[in-house]
Motif scaffolding. Structure first.
Motif, PDB file in Angstrom:
ATOM      1  N   ALA A 259      -1.108  26.450  58.906  1.00  0.00           N
ATOM      2  CA  ALA A 259      -1.756  25.283  57.981  1.00  0.00           C
ATOM      3  C   ALA A 259      -2.998  24.889  58.231  1.00  0.00           C
ATOM      4  O   ALA A 259      -3.511  24.536  59.339  1.00  0.00           O
ATOM      5  N   LEU A 260      -3.862  25.051  57.354  1.00  0.00           N
ATOM      6  CA  LEU A 260      -5.348  24.780  57.240  1.00  0.00           C
ATOM      7  C   LEU A 260      -5.672  23.586  56.439  1.00  0.00           C
ATOM      8  O   LEU A 260      -4.944  23.505  55.306  1.00  0.00           O
ATOM      9  N   PRO A 261      -6.691  22.934  56.926  1.00  0.00           N
ATOM     10  CA  PRO A 261      -7.506  21.849  56.048  1.00  0.00           C
ATOM     11  C   PRO A 261      -8.467  22.556  54.813  1.00  0.00           C
ATOM     12  O   PRO A 261      -8.327  24.081  55.058  1.00  0.00           O
ATOM     13  N   SER A 262      -8.987  21.979  54.051  1.00  0.00           N
ATOM     14  CA  SER A 262      -9.929  22.614  53.258  1.00  0.00           C
ATOM     15  C   SER A 262     -11.162  23.597  54.006  1.00  0.00           C
ATOM     16  O   SER A 262     -11.641  22.871  55.131  1.00  0.00           O
ATOM     17  N   LEU A 263     -11.031  24.565  53.546  1.00  0.00           N
ATOM     18  CA  LEU A 263     -12.201  25.307  54.178  1.00  0.00           C
ATOM     19  C   LEU A 263     -13.284  25.953  53.171  1.00  0.00           C
ATOM     20  O   LEU A 263     -12.806  26.543  52.285  1.00  0.00           O
ATOM     21  N   GLN A 264     -14.363  25.165  53.246  1.00  0.00           N
ATOM     22  CA  GLN A 264     -15.332  25.147  51.996  1.00  0.00           C
ATOM     23  C   GLN A 264     -16.231  26.091  52.002  1.00  0.00           C
ATOM     24  O   GLN A 264     -16.984  26.396  51.041  1.00  0.00           O
TER      25      GLN A 264
ATOM     26  N   TYR B 138      -9.788  16.582  47.638  1.00  0.00           N
ATOM     27  CA  TYR B 138     -10.722  15.414  47.804  1.00  0.00           C
ATOM     28  C   TYR B 138     -10.254  14.088  47.105  1.00  0.00           C
ATOM     29  O   TYR B 138     -10.380  13.011  47.644  1.00  0.00           O
TER      30      TYR B 138
ATOM     31  N   LEU C  11      -6.699  34.729  51.894  1.00  0.00           N
ATOM     32  CA  LEU C  11      -7.404  33.498  51.820  1.00  0.00           C
ATOM     33  C   LEU C  11      -8.591  33.546  51.046  1.00  0.00           C
ATOM     34  O   LEU C  11      -8.896  32.779  50.235  1.00  0.00           O
ATOM     35  N   PHE C  12      -9.374  34.671  51.322  1.00  0.00           N
ATOM     36  CA  PHE C  12     -10.494  34.872  50.421  1.00  0.00           C
ATOM     37  C   PHE C  12     -10.089  36.491  49.896  1.00  0.00           C
ATOM     38  O   PHE C  12      -9.720  37.178  50.603  1.00  0.00           O
TER      39      PHE C  12
ATOM     40  N   MET D 165      -2.862  22.089  54.568  1.00  0.00           N
ATOM     41  CA  MET D 165      -2.597  20.824  55.117  1.00  0.00           C
ATOM     42  C   MET D 165      -3.502  19.353  54.444  1.00  0.00           C
ATOM     43  O   MET D 165      -4.739  19.872  54.453  1.00  0.00           O
TER      44      MET D 165
ATOM     45  N   ARG E 222      -0.803  27.962  53.327  1.00  0.00           N
ATOM     46  CA  ARG E 222      -0.273  26.736  53.976  1.00  0.00           C
ATOM     47  C   ARG E 222      -1.611  25.750  53.754  1.00  0.00           C
ATOM     48  O   ARG E 222      -2.573  26.359  54.794  1.00  0.00           O
TER      49      ARG E 222
ATOM     50  N   SER F 165     -16.066  16.873  46.360  1.00  0.00           N
ATOM     51  CA  SER F 165     -15.715  17.306  47.814  1.00  0.00           C
ATOM     52  C   SER F 165     -17.026  17.652  48.496  1.00  0.00           C
ATOM     53  O   SER F 165     -16.627  18.015  49.602  1.00  0.00           O
TER      54      SER F 165
ATOM     55  N   PRO G  18      -5.935  26.668  50.988  1.00  0.00           N
ATOM     56  CA  PRO G  18      -6.824  25.775  51.577  1.00  0.00           C
ATOM     57  C   PRO G  18      -8.335  26.282  51.486  1.00  0.00           C
ATOM     58  O   PRO G  18      -9.188  25.493  51.538  1.00  0.00           O
ATOM     59  N   THR G  19      -8.618  27.768  50.751  1.00  0.00           N
ATOM     60  CA  THR G  19      -9.855  28.006  50.790  1.00  0.00           C
ATOM     61  C   THR G  19     -10.210  27.959  49.169  1.00  0.00           C
ATOM     62  O   THR G  19     -11.220  28.660  48.604  1.00  0.00           O
TER      63      THR G  19
ATOM     64  N   HIS H 116      -9.756  22.228  46.900  1.00  0.00           N
ATOM     65  CA  HIS H 116     -10.702  21.334  47.322  1.00  0.00           C
ATOM     66  C   HIS H 116     -10.971  20.104  46.355  1.00  0.00           C
ATOM     67  O   HIS H 116     -11.088  19.160  46.775  1.00  0.00           O
TER      68      HIS H 116
END
Ligand code: FES
Ligand SMILES: [Fe+2]
Lengths: 441, 162
Positions: free
Chosen positions: B154-159, A379, B57-58, A199, A197, B79, A369-370, A375
């Motif tokens: 729900a996550l934002p970009s995790l960089q 962006y 996720l990873f 956002m 998920r 980004s 999201p990872t 990304h």
């Protein structure tokens, strides 16, 4: 102050043949109108029936501001009900998914409902004797969405009572779902595990348009896929390619590659890229799977199923499908500048585990999201969201490969892959829903 | 061959050091802490089995870690035009198990992780599990498993790297 709600002409003026006004992405009145006029009138994706395999299994979603629940009844039928108690309106199921047993029970005053939504019991019902209760909305139970279609396991609903039928709405675009399901030797799919998920702090249309935007990968993804390519170049040419390298490298193919891929455009905003081949075409073969498919379908048909390798199919406006790698992304707009993208991994029932492994890897590496690829994309969407605040140029260009023939229905069918024709098609559908002709100025 | 220091104090210091190298973006040194067959894993679900059939996720091998590190340095990583920075705040790592014969240990470390970029700061929390290999010249990470408290959100970009 411009009032879009009462001015269809003002809405129509936002969509030119080859450009759109920035307000479609940044104006929150238009966002509310989109939910009412476009999303509730469209056939939107609810979920997959494999998420509710048994009676009492449910899955809750929010579509166009409407809390809904997808529920399998004791008769085996998958229904979509408004997630709202018939008494005072409490959401009837709070959890995202699970099994509610043989009935639904409201958390507030304990009214219970059968799995088809009909009202079953009300505590101390004698209190309603001599009232209008029996003839009222309350006694009718949970409201079922009347227009629901289950197509090869994909559950769609049209929230507005009137509008085009399911097959009429999607037409030939359904062939991408067919191809995806046909990739299972038994023709069935299952959602595997949880959704990723992600956002997005950007308007939903940027995501949807991007799915058939083939002019961005070689630029936006140079940092991720391009880095992977550079690192891989240090390896000897005959080194076996790890799965992730196989998945990354095609993103930085050249313009000619993406142009020759082709794009096919349908009515109502649907389209797919990868008519002739795609970034998924040259994954290494899984011989055991090929043999299974041949046994299930015969050599010719198996070849035609696996010969397709469509890139992204847009089921406008709520669902995008990647048949060749068995992932789907679901679009859930939240606000004019906020969109939840949920990415599901699908299992081809009966196929070797290697396929699911490939899908799960792709989804993680590209859609999470990872994800470094994700990304890059987000962006750019965010950069648009912020850049459009600029006064002085209020128009967003969609002119690549535009021709006046498009106006006379010449937009449908196959075009060169880097054309922006799919986006123009989306906005034609957008304008038709937002300001239907005959609704005056 | 020299043996990696296997006393609890050295192993606990190792876990702190690993987090510090990320926070200070000393990624080459960080990368060298990982075994060639390592896994950097962040499950998507609570209690998720370690299986390639479930997405995460990873779930990085050493190649993917390398791609991430090099991408952060790539001038075309738009980004990262505003660079991300992160801060680990670790609770004291605890020795969970030790297999003297195999030369492996597992440490458990509850943490908070903050990731910051361009006026936005995200707060994460969770538990990190370090599976370490002691047999060789230096301590190596065989597996770092990061259980995020809000893994299914729900996550934002995790960089960067929690
Ligand atoms: S609101 Fe549901 S029983 Fe009263
Ligand atoms: Fe992209």
């Amino acid at each position: 102050m411009l009032d879009y709600r009462h001015s269809p002409a003002a809405i129509r003026a936002l969509v030119r043949d080859d450009a759109v006004h920035r307000d479609v992405y940044i104006n929150s009145e238009l966002f509310d109108l989109e939910m009412e006029r476009l999303w509730r009138a469209a056939w939107t994706y609810v979920g997959h029936d494999s998420q509710v395999p048994n009676a009492g299994d449910f899955y809750t979603v929010n579509i166009a501001g409407q809390p809904l629940l997808m529920l399998r009844g004791s008769d085996g039928v998958v229904r979509v009900l408004l997630n709202r108690c018939a008494h005072k309106g409490a959401k009837i199921l709070g959890a995202g998914s699970g099994n509610c047993g043989k009935l639904l029970r409201c958390s507030y005053h304990g009214w219970t409902y059968s799995l088809d939504g009909s009202l079953r019991t009300v505590p101390v019902k004698s209190g309603y004797a001599g009232t209008r209760f029996a003839a009222s909305e309350a006694a009718a139970g949970l409201t079922a969405v009347a227009n629901v279609a289950v197509y090869r396991g994909f559950v769609f609903a049209r929230l507005k009572p009137s509008g085009p039928g399911f097959e009429e709405y999607f037409g030939g675009a359904l062939s991408s779902i067919d191809n995806l399901a046909d990739r299972s030797p038994v023709g069935r799919l299952e959602v595997a595990g949880a959704a990723l998920r992600y956002m997005h702090n950007s308007n939903w249309k940027m995501f949807v348009e991007n799915l058939n935007d083939t002019m961005h990968p070689m630029v936006a993804h140079e940092s991720s896929a391009g880095t992977a390519r550079e690192l891989w170049q240090e390896q000897p040419p005959d080194a076996p390619r790890p799965m992730v390298i196989e998945q990354f490298l095609p993103f930085v193919s050249n313009y000619d590659f993406f142009d020759k891929m082709g794009v096919k455009v349908y009515d109502h905003g649907h389209s797919y890229t990868g008519v002739n081949f795609s970034i998924h075409s040259s994954y290494s073969a899984i011989p055991e799977y090929a043999a299974q498919m041949e046994a299930a379908y015969g050599a010719e048909r198996a070849q035609s199923i696996l010969g397709e390798s469509r890139h992204n199919t847009v089921y406008y406006p709520s669902l995008t499908v990647k048949g060749a790698i068995q992932t789907i992304r679901v679009v859930r707009p939240i606000a004019v500048d906020r969109t939840l993208i949920e990415s599901f991994t699908l299992r081809l029932v009966g196929a070797p585990a290697a396929l699911l492994e490939r899908s799960a890897t792709y989804n993680r590496v590209v859609n999470a999201p990872t994800s470094v690829v994700g990304h890059d994309d987000l962006y750019c969407y965010r950069a648009i969201q912020e850049g459009l605040a600029s006064n002085g140029n209020e128009w967003v260009s969609l002119q690549r490969n535009y021709s006046d023939q498009e106006k006379e229905g010449g937009s449908l069918g196959v075009h060169n892959g880097t054309s922006e024709i799919s986006m123009r098609g989306q906005f034609r559908a957008w304008a038709a829903a937002m300001a239907p002709s005959g609704t005056g100025a | 061959m020299m043996q990696a220091a296997g006393d609890d104090e050295a192993l606990i210091a190792f876990v702190y050091h690993e987090a510090r190298l990320i926070d200070e973006k000393r990624f080459d040194e960080w990368y060298d802490l990982y075994a060639d067959d390592c896994r950097y894993w962040m499950p998507l679900m609570r209690g998720q089995p370690q299986s390639a059939e479930h997405t995460s996720l990873f779930d990085e091998d050493k190649l993917l870690l390398k791609i991430r590190i090099e991408r952060l340095r790539n001038p075309k990583s738009y980004s990262q035009a505003h660079p991300s920075w992160c801060q680990h705040i670790l609770q004291a790592p605890r020795m969970e198990s030790r297999d003297t014969q195999a030369g492996t240990v597992v440490l458990r470390t509850p943490f908070m992780y903050l990731e910051y970029q361009q006026d936005q700061q995200e707060i994460y929390a969770g538990v990190a599990w370090h599976h370490l290999r002691l047999g060789g010249e230096k301590i190596l990470i065989a597996l770092k498993k990061v259980e995020l408290l809000n893994c299914e959100a729900a996550l934002p970009s995790l960089q960067l790297f929690p």
